[in-house]
Design an enzyme around this catalytic site. Structure first.
Site, PDB file in Angstrom:
ATOM      1  N   GLU A 123      -6.665   3.909  -5.578  1.00 46.31           N
ATOM      2  CA  GLU A 123      -7.864   4.274  -4.816  1.00 46.31           C
ATOM      3  C   GLU A 123      -8.328   5.619  -5.364  1.00 46.31           C
ATOM      4  O   GLU A 123      -7.698   6.649  -5.134  1.00 46.31           O
ATOM      5  CB  GLU A 123      -7.561   4.395  -3.326  1.00 46.31           C
TER       6      GLU A 123
ATOM      7  N   HIS B 254     -11.343  -1.566   4.273  1.00 42.81           N
ATOM      8  CA  HIS B 254     -11.022  -1.163   5.638  1.00 42.81           C
ATOM      9  C   HIS B 254     -11.591   0.200   6.024  1.00 42.81           C
ATOM     10  O   HIS B 254     -11.492   0.601   7.180  1.00 42.81           O
ATOM     11  CB  HIS B 254      -9.503  -1.128   5.815  1.00 42.81           C
ATOM     12  N   ASP B 255     -12.186   0.901   5.071  1.00 44.31           N
ATOM     13  CA  ASP B 255     -12.730   2.237   5.337  1.00 44.31           C
ATOM     14  C   ASP B 255     -14.251   2.288   5.344  1.00 44.31           C
ATOM     15  O   ASP B 255     -14.819   3.345   5.599  1.00 44.31           O
ATOM     16  CB  ASP B 255     -12.227   3.234   4.277  1.00 44.31           C
TER      17      ASP B 255
ATOM     18  N   ASP C 220      -2.818   4.852  -2.480  1.00 46.02           N
ATOM     19  CA  ASP C 220      -3.777   5.562  -1.636  1.00 46.02           C
ATOM     20  C   ASP C 220      -4.107   6.940  -2.214  1.00 46.02           C
ATOM     21  O   ASP C 220      -3.216   7.677  -2.651  1.00 46.02           O
ATOM     22  CB  ASP C 220      -3.158   5.711  -0.238  1.00 46.02           C
TER      23      ASP C 220
ATOM     24  N   ASP D 238       0.859  -1.187   0.000  1.00 40.84           N
ATOM     25  CA  ASP D 238       0.000   0.000   0.000  1.00 40.84           C
ATOM     26  C   ASP D 238       0.894   1.236   0.000  1.00 40.84           C
ATOM     27  O   ASP D 238       1.591   1.508   0.979  1.00 40.84           O
ATOM     28  CB  ASP D 238      -0.893  -0.022   1.245  1.00 40.84           C
TER      29      ASP D 238
END
Length: 539
Positions: free
Chosen positions: A267, A335-336, A204, A102
């Site tokens: 993302e 995860h968000d 990200d 990531d």
């Protein structure tokens, strides 16, 4: 195969919550190594995924649990060492599993050596590595931009008399990607990991790395209402998906292309057209894959309803906009965001919908991402205030409920740890052990679907043709040359539905109803309420 990602299923591991190997209550790299056979041991007894994406593993003060990076070229001691990461890559590759890390290019930790230098004085050579501005005439922030987590996106530094920009927490200062030295340094961090055998990166918030150079105020959002999240009070036209971002993405892609078989997954957020721009153009590619989160939130943070017309619209928009040289990339969980089972459990049937959702996700023309625990139906966990960890909870919605430890069995430590877990567990069920030998379990359905997908060229590389259905059903046909077509049909209603076959007869490859696999179907397929099936045309 240099474009392995086209036919792959990727599994997201949240390292803190996957497997603890030393009893400290925090998952780690050794724990992940110990569970690789669960992910893919080369047989249908395993899940069968082709790659794993590890949420951040870099050294970090953990203000945002790893998304505040203090060193891009090492491993946080909670998770292991560089040697452990090397061994994880070796062991994963031995099983045919590729490894993605990531990468967080928009911001660092405020403890990163670069920022410590930058804030030390206005004359420091690294001052311009971050975004610093003088106060507004009234002494306030330079503009009206808001942090994603709420409040101003600027923090004043008394020592140097300027504000620095942070799109997220004040502990996460934004890098200045308009400085060529910053871009070179960040691209070198990619090369560091590629040289160690990492197969790619999830990138990200890549849509924020470049902002309008003059940092003008964002316009107010006329649709914002009291009670909506603070960040949506304005339209982020100058600090999100700003046009200069897309050329930077192409420069990032060139680093990936210098190493065979690497993949860049971004993302990104926006309309289907905005998502498509991140892919670039023929001859000037951008990302290999850009996440489409519209199955989770199509607009802001409103939950996307589990309704056939809505799902059909999302799929059609992606098919119409993603460039022909690539393909969409979908996820139902991460995860968000609140887990699928919880988001769609208003009537107590979230777990039933999750079975159909698995066949939707894995049956699309896309690279699907599966979030750890999704395959057993893990739901959000209600966490008492004293056990909550996520800093976002203070001004937004906390994300701890969807990050709780993986439930491997029903023991006190759930097979995750022998110590006190960093976040509390959910109920004893669901867990892997109880579903492992049950052919009717959600875990068995995921295994069957993933391995069936591998075996059927129409499913892992075929084109997608929309099927005309009524408003209860979303359906399509996957076709690949030299392979029998496969019908995918999802009933989103609480009533049975009939789907006309696009071929004379077929065989049920997999179905949410137990006992129908292998059944011959002629002319029409009957789907139970909230059910789904894959049907292969008879030869």
């Amino acid at each position: 195969m240099t474009e392995w990602w086209r036919e792959s299923v990727v599994y997201q591991v949240y390292p803190r919550s996957f497997q603890d190997s030393n009893g400290d209550g925090i998952g780690d790299l050794e724990g992940i190594i110990s569970r690789l056979d669960y992910l893919n041991d080369g047989t249908p007894r395993s899940l069968g995924v082709d790659a794993i994406w590890l949420s951040p593993t870099f050294p970090s003060p953990m203000a945002d649990f790893g998304y505040d990076v203090a060193d891009y070229c090492d491993v946080h001691p909670d998770f292991g060492t560089l040697a452990t990461m090397d061994r994880l890559v070796t062991e994963a590759h031995r099983r045919g599993i590729r490894v993605l890390l990531d990468w967080v290019p928009n911001h660092t930790s405020d403890r990163h050596p670069w920022f410590l230098e930058s804030r030390s004085s206005r004359d420091n050579p690294r001052r311009d590595w971050y975004v610093w501005r003088d106060p507004a005439p009234d002494g306030g922030p330079p503009n009206n931009w808001l942090s994603v987590f709420g409040g101003p996106a600027w923090t004043f530094d008394p020592a140097t008399g300027q504000y620095y920009l942070h799109s997220f927490l004040k502990e996460q200062p934004d890098l200045n990607w308009r400085n060529p030295d910053v871009e070179r340094a960040m691209l070198d961090t990619l090369r560091f990991w590629f040289e160690r055998g990492i197969d790619g990166f999830r990138i990200d918030v890549i849509g924020r790395i470049l902002k309008h150079p003059e940092l003008p105020d964002n316009p107010e959002n006329p649709e914002w209402r009291p009670g909506d999240r603070e960040r949506f009070r304005q339209l982020s036209v100058y600090n999100h998906n700003y046009p200069d971002v897309f050329d930077a993405v192409k420069r990032i892609r060139r680093v990936f292309d210098a190493y065979e078989g690497r993949v860049a997954v971004g993302e990104v957020f926006g309309t289907p057209e905005e998502i498509a721009r991140f892919y670039g153009e023929p001859g000037e590619p951008g990302l290999h894959l850009a996440f489409n989160f519209h199955f989770i939130h199509e607009r802001g943070h409103e939950i996307t309803p589990w309704q056939a017309p809505v799902l059909r619209r999302i799929i059609a928009a992606a098919e119409a906009t993603v460039p022909a040289f690539s393909q969409p990339c979908y996820a139902l969980n991460n995860h968000d965001r609140s887990r699928f089972v919880t988001r769609h459990n208003h009537d107590g049937l979230g777990a039933v919908r999750a079975r159909a959702a698995a066949l939707l996700l894995l049956g699309l023309r896309a690279t699907p991402f599966v979030y750890y625990g999704e395959e057993i139906g893990m739901a959000d966990v209600d966490i008492s205030p004293e056990r909550q960890q996520d800093p976002a909870r203070f001004r937004s919605i906390g994300r701890d409920p969807e990050r709780t430890p993986m439930q491997w069995d029903a023991s006190p430590g759930r097979g995750f740890t022998t110590g006190e877990p960093w976040l509390p567990f959910g109920p004893l069920s669901p867990n892997v052990a109880e579903q492992d030998g049950d052919p009717g379990s959600l875990l068995s359905l995921y295994r069957d679907a993933i391995w069936t997908r591998k075996a059927q060229p129409s499913l892992h590389r075929g084109r997608l043709e929309e099927l005309r259905c009524d408003d209860r059903v979303v359906g399509w046909v996957r076709r690949a040359e030299g392979s029998s077509p496969v019908l995918v049909a999802i009933n989103t209603s609480s009533e049975p539905a009939i789907v006309s076959l696009p071929f004379d007869a077929g065989t049920v490859l997999i179905c949410t109803e137990r006992g129908r696999d292998g059944q011959t179907v002629r002319a029409a397929l009957e789907l139970p309420p909230l059910g789904a099936a894959w049907v292969q045309a008879s030869a």
